[in-house]
Design a protein around this motif. Structure first.
Motif, PDB file in Angstrom:
ATOM      1  N   SER A  18      27.572 -53.563  31.086  1.00  0.00           N
ATOM      2  CA  SER A  18      26.667 -53.797  31.861  1.00  0.00           C
ATOM      3  C   SER A  18      25.320 -54.287  31.357  1.00  0.00           C
ATOM      4  CB  SER A  18      26.377 -52.776  32.923  1.00  0.00           C
ATOM      5  OG  SER A  18      26.184 -51.574  32.419  1.00  0.00           O
ATOM      6  N   TRP A  19      25.132 -53.556  30.173  1.00  0.00           N
ATOM      7  CA  TRP A  19      23.906 -53.784  29.135  1.00  0.00           C
ATOM      8  C   TRP A  19      23.669 -55.198  28.620  1.00  0.00           C
ATOM      9  CZ3 TRP A  19      23.282 -55.035  24.066  1.00  0.00           C
ATOM     10  CH2 TRP A  19      22.014 -55.219  23.526  1.00  0.00           C
ATOM     11  N   VAL A  20      25.091 -55.666  28.397  1.00  0.00           N
ATOM     12  CA  VAL A  20      25.058 -57.258  27.800  1.00  0.00           C
ATOM     13  C   VAL A  20      24.723 -57.979  29.087  1.00  0.00           C
ATOM     14  CG1 VAL A  20      26.629 -58.956  27.162  1.00  0.00           C
ATOM     15  CG2 VAL A  20      26.740 -56.995  26.063  1.00  0.00           C
ATOM     16  N   LEU A  21      25.219 -57.734  30.276  1.00  0.00           N
ATOM     17  CA  LEU A  21      24.786 -58.665  31.248  1.00  0.00           C
ATOM     18  C   LEU A  21      23.190 -58.583  31.566  1.00  0.00           C
ATOM     19  CD1 LEU A  21      27.830 -58.054  33.596  1.00  0.00           C
ATOM     20  CD2 LEU A  21      27.410 -60.079  32.314  1.00  0.00           C
ATOM     21  N   ASP A  22      22.745 -57.433  31.385  1.00  0.00           N
ATOM     22  CA  ASP A  22      21.445 -57.157  31.885  1.00  0.00           C
ATOM     23  C   ASP A  22      20.636 -57.831  30.735  1.00  0.00           C
ATOM     24  OD1 ASP A  22      21.636 -55.583  34.099  1.00  0.00           O
ATOM     25  OD2 ASP A  22      21.613 -53.802  32.895  1.00  0.00           O
ATOM     26  N   VAL A  23      20.791 -57.929  29.749  1.00  0.00           N
ATOM     27  CA  VAL A  23      20.065 -58.386  28.616  1.00  0.00           C
ATOM     28  C   VAL A  23      20.058 -59.913  28.499  1.00  0.00           C
ATOM     29  CG1 VAL A  23      19.912 -58.738  25.852  1.00  0.00           C
ATOM     30  CG2 VAL A  23      20.442 -56.295  26.792  1.00  0.00           C
ATOM     31  N   LYS A  24      21.232 -60.578  28.916  1.00  0.00           N
ATOM     32  CA  LYS A  24      21.519 -61.869  29.023  1.00  0.00           C
ATOM     33  C   LYS A  24      20.471 -62.417  30.225  1.00  0.00           C
ATOM     34  CE  LYS A  24      25.612 -62.729  26.752  1.00  0.00           C
ATOM     35  NZ  LYS A  24      27.330 -62.972  26.862  1.00  0.00           N
ATOM     36  N   LEU A  25      20.646 -61.778  31.207  1.00  0.00           N
ATOM     37  CA  LEU A  25      19.958 -62.199  32.481  1.00  0.00           C
ATOM     38  C   LEU A  25      18.452 -61.860  32.210  1.00  0.00           C
ATOM     39  CD1 LEU A  25      21.672 -60.523  35.463  1.00  0.00           C
ATOM     40  CD2 LEU A  25      21.635 -62.983  34.856  1.00  0.00           C
ATOM     41  N   HIS A  26      17.845 -60.939  31.569  1.00  0.00           N
ATOM     42  CA  HIS A  26      16.349 -60.760  31.173  1.00  0.00           C
ATOM     43  C   HIS A  26      15.963 -61.628  30.394  1.00  0.00           C
ATOM     44  CE1 HIS A  26      13.185 -57.936  31.916  1.00  0.00           C
ATOM     45  NE2 HIS A  26      12.737 -58.079  30.597  1.00  0.00           N
ATOM     46  N   LEU A  27      16.563 -61.982  29.466  1.00  0.00           N
ATOM     47  CA  LEU A  27      16.267 -62.953  28.307  1.00  0.00           C
ATOM     48  C   LEU A  27      16.098 -64.388  28.922  1.00  0.00           C
ATOM     49  CD1 LEU A  27      18.209 -62.019  24.975  1.00  0.00           C
ATOM     50  CD2 LEU A  27      15.734 -61.864  25.492  1.00  0.00           C
ATOM     51  N   SER A  28      17.207 -64.649  29.856  1.00  0.00           N
ATOM     52  CA  SER A  28      17.178 -66.018  30.630  1.00  0.00           C
ATOM     53  C   SER A  28      15.910 -66.117  31.361  1.00  0.00           C
ATOM     54  CB  SER A  28      18.358 -66.113  31.425  1.00  0.00           C
ATOM     55  OG  SER A  28      19.480 -66.267  30.613  1.00  0.00           O
ATOM     56  N   THR A  29      15.619 -64.951  32.004  1.00  0.00           N
ATOM     57  CA  THR A  29      14.096 -65.151  33.008  1.00  0.00           C
ATOM     58  C   THR A  29      13.264 -65.495  32.093  1.00  0.00           C
ATOM     59  OG1 THR A  29      13.694 -62.866  32.859  1.00  0.00           O
ATOM     60  CG2 THR A  29      15.180 -63.565  34.755  1.00  0.00           C
ATOM     61  N   LYS A  30      13.032 -65.134  30.973  1.00  0.00           N
ATOM     62  CA  LYS A  30      11.881 -65.244  30.069  1.00  0.00           C
ATOM     63  C   LYS A  30      11.979 -66.500  29.017  1.00  0.00           C
ATOM     64  CE  LYS A  30      10.329 -60.336  29.478  1.00  0.00           C
ATOM     65  NZ  LYS A  30       9.107 -60.793  29.913  1.00  0.00           N
ATOM     66  N   LYS A  31      13.277 -67.331  29.350  1.00  0.00           N
ATOM     67  CA  LYS A  31      13.389 -68.372  28.640  1.00  0.00           C
ATOM     68  C   LYS A  31      13.630 -68.112  27.049  1.00  0.00           C
ATOM     69  CE  LYS A  31      11.223 -71.635  31.662  1.00  0.00           C
ATOM     70  NZ  LYS A  31      11.554 -70.848  33.187  1.00  0.00           N
ATOM     71  N   LEU A  32      14.482 -66.959  26.852  1.00  0.00           N
ATOM     72  CA  LEU A  32      14.654 -66.555  25.279  1.00  0.00           C
ATOM     73  C   LEU A  32      16.317 -66.331  25.208  1.00  0.00           C
ATOM     74  CD1 LEU A  32      11.666 -63.890  25.040  1.00  0.00           C
ATOM     75  CD2 LEU A  32      11.792 -66.037  24.021  1.00  0.00           C
TER      76      LEU A  32
END
Length: 100
Positions: free
Chosen positions: A21-35
């Motif tokens: 779940s952490w991996v998914l959260d990180v990927k989503l969060h980085l995507s929202t920040k365009k990172l």
């Protein structure tokens, strides 16, 4: 609607029990920040982008993991180190979830 960038998620536990779940959260969060690209191989991220992504990753891992990976200064390297450490959990967790 609440701003998705301001939402927090649970830090990666040192045991890795919440790794998937952490991996998914990180990927989503980085995507929202365009990172999101900062954790992809052969990326052309700027120093500022790498620093911002590294800060985000470090804010969302257990304090003992932060200490263990204290000298890692590249988000891709930290991402790969954590993946190497916890990737095996997918083989343990996914079959259990699929059988439930």
């Amino acid at each position: 609607m609440e701003n998705i960038e301001n939402q927090k998620f649970i830090a990666l536990d040192i045991s890795g029990k919440n790794y998937l779940s952490w991996v998914l959260d990180v990927k989503l969060h980085l995507s929202t920040k365009k990172l999101r690209h900062t954790i992809d191989k052969d990326n052309a991220a700027s120093n500022e982008e790498r620093a911002t992504a590294l800060i985000l990753l470090r804010q969302h891992i257990d304090d003992d993991l932060k200490y263990e990976y204290l000298t890692v200064e590249n988000p891709l390297e930290l991402w790969q180190n954590l993946n190497d450490r916890f990737e095996h959990l997918k083989a343990v967790v996914l079959p259990k979830v699929l059988n439930d």
